[in-house]
Design an enzyme around this catalytic site. Sequence first.
Site, PDB file in Angstrom:
ATOM      1  N   GLY A   1      -9.091   4.711  39.443  1.00 43.96           N
ATOM      2  CA  GLY A   1      -8.019   3.964  39.032  1.00 43.96           C
ATOM      3  C   GLY A   1      -7.160   3.224  40.041  1.00 43.96           C
ATOM      4  O   GLY A   1      -5.988   3.069  39.694  1.00 43.96           O
ATOM      5  N   GLY A   2      -7.735   3.123  41.172  1.00 43.92           N
ATOM      6  CA  GLY A   2      -7.014   2.526  42.353  1.00 43.92           C
ATOM      7  C   GLY A   2      -6.151   3.185  43.029  1.00 43.92           C
ATOM      8  O   GLY A   2      -5.488   2.800  44.169  1.00 43.92           O
TER       9      GLY A   2
ATOM     10  N   HIS B   1     -14.083  -8.427  43.353  1.00 46.77           N
ATOM     11  CA  HIS B   1     -14.396  -7.363  42.758  1.00 46.77           C
ATOM     12  C   HIS B   1     -15.162  -7.513  41.328  1.00 46.77           C
ATOM     13  O   HIS B   1     -14.492  -8.030  40.422  1.00 46.77           O
ATOM     14  CB  HIS B   1     -13.081  -6.573  42.464  1.00 46.77           C
ATOM     15  CG  HIS B   1     -13.206  -5.178  41.699  1.00 46.77           C
ATOM     16  ND1 HIS B   1     -12.291  -4.140  42.111  1.00 46.77           N
ATOM     17  CD2 HIS B   1     -14.384  -4.454  40.894  1.00 46.77           C
ATOM     18  CE1 HIS B   1     -12.724  -3.016  41.270  1.00 46.77           C
ATOM     19  NE2 HIS B   1     -13.907  -3.261  40.761  1.00 46.77           N
TER      20      HIS B   1
ATOM     21  N   GLU C   1     -18.405   1.901  43.298  1.00 40.45           N
ATOM     22  CA  GLU C   1     -18.533   3.268  42.499  1.00 40.45           C
ATOM     23  C   GLU C   1     -18.915   2.909  41.047  1.00 40.45           C
ATOM     24  O   GLU C   1     -19.264   1.826  40.527  1.00 40.45           O
ATOM     25  CB  GLU C   1     -16.913   3.624  42.545  1.00 40.45           C
ATOM     26  CG  GLU C   1     -15.936   2.806  41.662  1.00 40.45           C
ATOM     27  CD  GLU C   1     -14.551   3.352  41.701  1.00 40.45           C
ATOM     28  OE1 GLU C   1     -14.331   4.492  42.232  1.00 40.45           O
ATOM     29  OE2 GLU C   1     -13.704   2.390  41.172  1.00 40.45           O
TER      30      GLU C   1
ATOM     31  N   ASN D   1     -17.859   4.056  37.046  1.00 41.42           N
ATOM     32  CA  ASN D   1     -16.671   4.423  36.132  1.00 41.42           C
ATOM     33  C   ASN D   1     -17.527   5.144  34.955  1.00 41.42           C
ATOM     34  O   ASN D   1     -18.392   4.305  34.281  1.00 41.42           O
ATOM     35  CB  ASN D   1     -15.848   3.578  35.709  1.00 41.42           C
ATOM     36  CG  ASN D   1     -14.840   3.164  36.799  1.00 41.42           C
ATOM     37  OD1 ASN D   1     -13.930   4.103  37.258  1.00 41.42           O
ATOM     38  ND2 ASN D   1     -14.642   2.166  37.290  1.00 41.42           N
TER      39      ASN D   1
ATOM     40  N   ARG E   1     -16.864   6.223  31.859  1.00 45.04           N
ATOM     41  CA  ARG E   1     -16.044   5.947  30.674  1.00 45.04           C
ATOM     42  C   ARG E   1     -15.894   4.529  30.260  1.00 45.04           C
ATOM     43  O   ARG E   1     -16.314   3.638  30.907  1.00 45.04           O
ATOM     44  CB  ARG E   1     -14.411   6.439  31.253  1.00 45.04           C
ATOM     45  CG  ARG E   1     -13.868   5.771  32.338  1.00 45.04           C
ATOM     46  CD  ARG E   1     -12.524   5.881  32.556  1.00 45.04           C
ATOM     47  NE  ARG E   1     -11.775   5.298  33.691  1.00 45.04           N
ATOM     48  CZ  ARG E   1     -11.510   4.367  33.787  1.00 45.04           C
ATOM     49  NH1 ARG E   1     -11.628   3.435  32.905  1.00 45.04           N
ATOM     50  NH2 ARG E   1     -10.936   3.710  35.114  1.00 45.04           N
TER      51      ARG E   1
ATOM     52  N   ARG F   1      -3.386  -8.292  30.903  1.00 45.73           N
ATOM     53  CA  ARG F   1      -2.488  -6.996  30.626  1.00 45.73           C
ATOM     54  C   ARG F   1      -1.162  -7.412  30.477  1.00 45.73           C
ATOM     55  O   ARG F   1      -0.502  -7.443  31.525  1.00 45.73           O
ATOM     56  CB  ARG F   1      -2.821  -5.893  31.460  1.00 45.73           C
ATOM     57  CG  ARG F   1      -4.535  -5.683  31.568  1.00 45.73           C
ATOM     58  CD  ARG F   1      -4.702  -4.317  32.590  1.00 45.73           C
ATOM     59  NE  ARG F   1      -5.992  -4.432  32.855  1.00 45.73           N
ATOM     60  CZ  ARG F   1      -6.516  -3.210  33.642  1.00 45.73           C
ATOM     61  NH1 ARG F   1      -5.910  -2.226  33.761  1.00 45.73           N
ATOM     62  NH2 ARG F   1      -7.846  -3.093  33.906  1.00 45.73           N
TER      63      ARG F   1
END
Length: 490
Positions: A176-177, A220, A300, A302, A304, A350
């Site tokens: 999550g950063g 990213h 990485e 994730n 989920r 967001r």
Amino acid sequence: MGKNVMVEKKTITKVLVANRGEIALRIIRTVKELGLSAVAVYEKPDSESLFIRFADDAILIGNGPRKDYLNIDRMIWAARQCGADAIHPGYGFLAENAEFSAACEKEGIIFIGPPPDVIRDLGNKVVAREIMKRANIPFIPGTDNLSRGQAGIEEALAFGKIHGYPIMLKASSGGGGRGIRKVENESDLLIQLPLARAEALSAFNDENIYVERCIEAPRHVEVQILADKHGNIIHLGTRDCSIQRRHQKLLEIAPADLPTDILESMHKTAIAAARQAGYINAGTVEFLVDAETNEFWFMEMNTRLQVEHTVTEALTGVDIVREQIRIAEGEHLDIPSERVQLMGKAIQVRINAEDPKNNFMPEGGKRVEVYQSPGGPGIRLDGIVYQGYKIPTEYDSLLVKMTIRGYNWEQAIQRLRRALHDFLIVGPQTTIPFYLAICDEVDFQKGEFDTSYLETHPEIFKYPNSEREIAKLSKLIAEIHAKKHNPYAI
């Protein structure tokens, strides 16, 4: 093609959603579409939250804040109380907790996500790198977990001498950063390393740190994958998540604007990574991409559902949560690869109750006096905000995610700009004017951005603060309705 694996089919009838906010509501909607029962859990500060109203049942799990959403025993207790045969963890909180997946397995409750050993392996960034190494997947040069004490300092210094500075310190259990620190030189390393260990211990109860070469101003890019229990793995294309603040994403785009051969290579690499890890369910393989050469490296995986899954759904028409549930029941993936056609462009923003000009300071405690959402073609809203909603101080500041789709990049920006102008939230400061400034920025319009975008484009923070006339009028109307008279009438 999938392997001939004997898989026990299971039937899910009731799903407990072990989360809160917009993602809980988003999961509840799909659960109900499938004709299943949806159960919400909530802490006391969330008693008036919108997601509770849409569930078939709701269980108070504690006074909170946050601690009860992180309590595995309370979640298992809640599932037992309501007779849920499955749990969906959403994102955040317990979503990437291997012990939670294991606890569900032990209790005979279906965990709608990967098996515990997969979460455990991929949650440890050093172990994940070893898995990818076995599959010959390119990853950024880095160390194993640093030794304790002076030996670890020497290992980090040696890495810096070989690879040069800057370098990155990363928590092995991070996500999550969080747990990431950029180090500029040797003296900075001596200061930052003990701080990084303390931060990792506080955030993840694991002080292990590793060092990684710093890729300056990369893009990213991530690949959404789905993997069933029969060995079938597909991708649902890419997302560009380069525009971030403090290593946390703000705006996401699908698909990434990369040459076709690079995209195809990235898709194949993501599927190979998932296969090597023995992955099951929905997951995301994340890459850093050199903005000049398009060379990419595994970062990485994730384990989920991602916050930004909406842009992928907008382009593919695939309900990822529905597929997660079907996979958990032991069904085969029935999405042929030729169906995955990413036509056009999708953008998610967001919309947070934050003040971008004040270092994105949260606006918790304020009330939404007026809420008018946009509509029209190609617009999707995932949120829990409404007129009269009080921004919680106890949780994150996300109000609503807005996802738009256009037939090309130019139309997508035009539609995003129009939708942001039509969006009216009076009360707290929000990120809406900030996104409008981004829409008007030349490099963004050309599709040229990387993870340094906010730092290299300070002008986007110079948007006007003036309240729009429509906002003033809407605020007055809301006040008249509340007070049953016009306080400004003569």
